[in-house]
Design a protein around this motif. Structure first.
Motif, short mmCIF file in Angstrom:
data_model
loop_
_atom_site.label_atom_id
_atom_site.label_comp_id
_atom_site.label_asym_id
_atom_site.label_seq_id
_atom_site.Cartn_x
_atom_site.Cartn_y
_atom_site.Cartn_z
N UNK A 145 0.82 -1.21 0.00
CA UNK A 145 0.00 0.00 0.00
C UNK A 145 0.86 1.26 0.00
N UNK A 146 0.35 2.33 -0.61
CA UNK A 146 1.02 3.63 -0.44
C UNK A 146 0.97 4.05 1.03
N UNK A 147 1.85 4.94 1.42
CA UNK A 147 1.96 5.37 2.83
C UNK A 147 0.63 5.85 3.41
N UNK A 148 -0.06 6.71 2.70
CA UNK A 148 -1.34 7.25 3.23
C UNK A 148 -2.38 6.15 3.39
N UNK A 149 -2.43 5.22 2.47
CA UNK A 149 -3.39 4.12 2.57
C UNK A 149 -3.07 3.24 3.77
N UNK A 150 -1.79 2.98 3.99
CA UNK A 150 -1.40 2.17 5.14
C UNK A 150 -1.83 2.85 6.44
N UNK A 151 -1.64 4.14 6.51
CA UNK A 151 -2.05 4.90 7.69
C UNK A 151 -3.57 4.81 7.90
N UNK A 152 -4.32 4.99 6.81
CA UNK A 152 -5.79 4.90 6.90
C UNK A 152 -6.22 3.52 7.37
N UNK A 153 -5.53 2.49 6.92
CA UNK A 153 -5.88 1.12 7.27
C UNK A 153 -5.66 0.84 8.76
N UNK A 154 -4.58 1.38 9.31
CA UNK A 154 -4.22 1.07 10.70
C UNK A 154 -4.89 1.96 11.73
N UNK A 155 -5.20 3.19 11.38
CA UNK A 155 -5.73 4.15 12.35
C UNK A 155 -6.97 3.65 13.12
N UNK A 156 -7.98 3.09 12.47
CA UNK A 156 -9.16 2.67 13.25
C UNK A 156 -8.82 1.67 14.36
N UNK A 157 -7.92 0.76 14.08
CA UNK A 157 -7.58 -0.26 15.08
C UNK A 157 -6.70 0.34 16.17
N UNK A 158 -5.75 1.18 15.79
CA UNK A 158 -4.85 1.77 16.78
C UNK A 158 -5.60 2.72 17.71
N UNK A 159 -6.54 3.49 17.17
CA UNK A 159 -7.18 4.55 17.96
C UNK A 159 -8.55 4.20 18.54
N UNK A 160 -8.97 2.96 18.40
CA UNK A 160 -10.18 2.52 19.10
C UNK A 160 -9.73 1.79 20.36
N UNK A 161 -10.09 2.32 21.53
CA UNK A 161 -9.61 1.71 22.78
C UNK A 161 -9.93 0.22 22.86
N UNK A 162 -8.93 -0.55 23.21
CA UNK A 162 -9.02 -1.99 23.43
C UNK A 162 -9.38 -2.80 22.19
N UNK A 163 -9.30 -2.18 21.01
CA UNK A 163 -9.69 -2.88 19.79
C UNK A 163 -8.62 -3.84 19.29
N UNK A 164 -7.38 -3.42 19.35
CA UNK A 164 -6.31 -4.23 18.80
C UNK A 164 -5.31 -4.65 19.85
N UNK A 165 -4.65 -5.72 19.56
CA UNK A 165 -3.59 -6.20 20.44
C UNK A 165 -2.35 -5.33 20.25
N UNK A 166 -1.92 -4.58 21.29
CA UNK A 166 -0.72 -3.75 21.14
C UNK A 166 0.51 -4.57 20.75
N UNK A 167 0.61 -5.78 21.28
CA UNK A 167 1.76 -6.64 20.97
C UNK A 167 1.75 -6.99 19.48
N UNK A 168 0.58 -7.37 18.96
CA UNK A 168 0.51 -7.74 17.54
C UNK A 168 0.67 -6.53 16.62
N UNK A 169 0.17 -5.36 17.04
CA UNK A 169 0.37 -4.15 16.24
C UNK A 169 1.86 -3.81 16.14
N UNK A 170 2.57 -3.94 17.27
CA UNK A 170 4.01 -3.68 17.25
C UNK A 170 4.73 -4.70 16.36
N UNK A 171 4.32 -5.95 16.44
CA UNK A 171 4.93 -6.98 15.61
C UNK A 171 4.64 -6.72 14.13
N UNK A 172 3.41 -6.32 13.83
CA UNK A 172 3.03 -6.02 12.45
C UNK A 172 3.88 -4.89 11.88
N UNK A 173 4.16 -3.90 12.70
CA UNK A 173 4.82 -2.68 12.22
C UNK A 173 6.31 -2.62 12.58
N UNK A 174 6.94 -3.75 12.82
CA UNK A 174 8.33 -3.75 13.27
C UNK A 174 9.35 -3.65 12.13
#
Length: 195
Positions: A145-174
């Motif tokens: 994905x282009x940079x902006x699309x990647x940001x749009x894809x991740x924002x809902x999960x990152x910024x919804x409280x308790x929605x995503x696993x912080x450990x898996x998000x860090x692993x995904x974006x490492x």
């Protein structure tokens, strides 16, 4: 019968009607096509299990109207499954986020439609906790994905409280590839993933 399994291709001679993984149903096709009129016309009364399967099919068209109808048949405690609980439709929306820069656009849906559906599901209590084995595949899909699309894809999960696993998000974006793409357009997002 909206749940009768029929072949994808009527000319296929070796179709096995007893194989539940080969074929489709009218209910599934209404969801995949995003045809709300057809979906309503089927007058579906799915079980919670059938509704969960149909919800997963809606990722191909992102019809918010169909999602709303399907969720009426899934109890709040049934929208996530597995251990830890996760919503396969939400996982699929992120995994198949549209690449608007591509000349080949497999599904007829926009980034905005996908984000709207992700936010709708998250507002109803869905969670994103994919299997750790799926992270590498998801990372490959996001990297295209282009940079902006990647940001749009991740924002809902990152910024919804308790929605995503912080450990898996860090692993995904490492990886450097993902980190540089996110950093190019959304340093705040990268900082919040790392927090």
């Amino acid at each position: 019968e909206p749940y009768l399994n029929v072949p994808y291709d009527l000319t296929h001679e070796d179709w096995d009607s007893d194989d539940p993984d080969w074929g489709t149903t009218a209910a599934e096709q209404a969801c995949v096509m995003g045809d709300f009129v057809l979906f309503k016309g089927l007058n579906l009364r799915p079980t919670p299990e059938q509704a969960a399967g149909l919800l997963r099919r809606t990722i191909f068209c992102c019809s918010l109207d169909i999602m709303k109808e399907i969720l009426r048949h899934i109890p709040k405690e049934g929208i996530n499954s597995g251990d830890p609980p996760s919503c396969s439709a939400l996982e699929g929306l992120l995994e198949h986020f549209p690449d608007s820069s591509s000349s080949y656009y497999r599904y007829s849906r926009s980034e905005e439609q996908v984000v709207e559906c992700m936010e709708f599901l998250l507002d109803r209590g869905t969670r994103w906790h994919p299997s750790p084995e799926n992270i590498a595949s998801l990372r490959r899909n996001l990297t295209r994905l282009p940079s902006r699309s990647m940001s749009k894809a991740l924002r809902p999960i990152v910024y919804t409280p308790f929605a995503g696993s912080p450990v898996l998000l860090k692993e995904l974006c490492r990886t450097p590839a993902i980190r540089s793409k996110i950093s190019a357009c959304d340093r705040d997002l990268l900082r919040d993933i790392d927090a």
